[in-house]
Design a protein around this motif. Structure first.
Motif, mmCIF file in Angstrom:
data_model
loop_
_atom_site.group_PDB
_atom_site.id
_atom_site.type_symbol
_atom_site.label_atom_id
_atom_site.label_comp_id
_atom_site.label_asym_id
_atom_site.label_seq_id
_atom_site.Cartn_x
_atom_site.Cartn_y
_atom_site.Cartn_z
ATOM 1 N N THR A 1 10.402 -54.923 -10.575
ATOM 2 C CA THR A 1 9.756 -56.152 -11.026
ATOM 3 C C THR A 1 8.983 -55.901 -12.330
ATOM 4 N N GLN A 2 8.653 -56.990 -12.997
ATOM 5 C CA GLN A 2 7.880 -56.899 -14.238
ATOM 6 C C GLN A 2 6.506 -56.272 -13.983
ATOM 7 N N THR A 3 5.930 -56.620 -12.838
ATOM 8 C CA THR A 3 4.617 -56.074 -12.479
ATOM 9 C C THR A 3 4.675 -54.550 -12.355
ATOM 10 N N GLU A 4 5.725 -54.067 -11.682
ATOM 11 C CA GLU A 4 5.896 -52.620 -11.541
ATOM 12 C C GLU A 4 6.093 -51.962 -12.899
ATOM 13 N N LEU A 5 6.934 -52.586 -13.725
ATOM 14 C CA LEU A 5 7.180 -52.056 -15.063
ATOM 15 C C LEU A 5 5.883 -51.962 -15.852
ATOM 16 N N ASN A 6 5.072 -53.015 -15.760
ATOM 17 C CA ASN A 6 3.793 -53.024 -16.480
ATOM 18 C C ASN A 6 2.891 -51.904 -16.000
ATOM 19 N N LYS A 7 2.930 -51.671 -14.694
ATOM 20 C CA LYS A 7 2.107 -50.623 -14.120
ATOM 21 C C LYS A 7 2.520 -49.256 -14.693
ATOM 22 N N ARG B 1 4.222 -48.685 -17.378
ATOM 23 C CA ARG B 1 3.999 -48.642 -18.814
ATOM 24 C C ARG B 1 2.544 -48.261 -19.100
ATOM 25 N N ILE C 1 11.671 -48.172 -20.779
ATOM 26 C CA ILE C 1 11.061 -49.428 -20.319
ATOM 27 C C ILE C 1 11.443 -50.547 -21.283
ATOM 28 N N GLU C 2 11.335 -50.262 -22.591
ATOM 29 C CA GLU C 2 11.696 -51.269 -23.601
ATOM 30 C C GLU C 2 13.179 -51.647 -23.488
ATOM 31 N N GLY D 1 15.010 -51.465 -20.849
ATOM 32 C CA GLY D 1 15.362 -52.045 -19.556
ATOM 33 C C GLY D 1 16.121 -51.090 -18.642
ATOM 34 N N TYR E 1 14.611 -48.289 -17.421
ATOM 35 C CA TYR E 1 13.620 -47.446 -16.747
ATOM 36 C C TYR E 1 13.788 -47.489 -15.234
#
Ligand SMILES: [Zn+2]
Length: 128
Positions: A2-8, A10, A72-73, A75, A77
């Motif tokens: 999820t985006q939330t996980e990715l943000n975490k 990052r 991550i950038e 996609g 990751y």
């Protein structure tokens, strides 16, 4: 993922990158330190060698962290670079810059496939 996980991840990786960059900058002066005393010279050479090894390890780690941020950038990751399976969250939490799932990492540690030498930094971290 999820985006939330990715943000975490990052955020974790960016913090790590800042920390490593600062550490590498602060340690540059060790390599050029001079002393008139011969004994100190020997000790200093040892410390210098250790510092250089640490520097090596940290710049490898920094490279891995940067590469992870790049993924991550992109996609990609969280996907193992070897078998292309998703890497388990537990592993990413422990080693967010990892490129391999645990199975492939173990195979890599046994040199079952070609990786670049920067993997050594991860092994050393596990041992610490
Ligand atoms: Zn894998």
């Amino acid at each position: 993922m999820t985006q939330t996980e990715l943000n975490k991840y990052r955020a974790v990786l960016e913090a790590r990158m800042a920390e490593l960059s600062a550490g590498l900058r602060n340690r540059e002066d060790i390599a050029i330190e001079k002393t008139p005393d011969a004994l100190d010279e020997v000790q200093l050479a040892g410390e210098r060698e250790l510092a250089i090894r640490n520097l090596d390890r940290e710049s490898n780690l920094l490279r891995n962290v940067r590469a992870a941020l790049h993924r991550i950038e992109e996609g990609s990751y969280g996907v193992c670079l070897h078998c292309e399976e998703d890497i388990k969250a537990k592993r990413l939490d422990a080693v967010p810059w990892t490129r391999y799932c645990i199975r492939c990492q173990e195979a890599a540690d046994r040199h079952e496939f070609e990786t670049d030498t920067s993997d050594a930094s991860e092994i050393l971290l596990h041992a610490a």
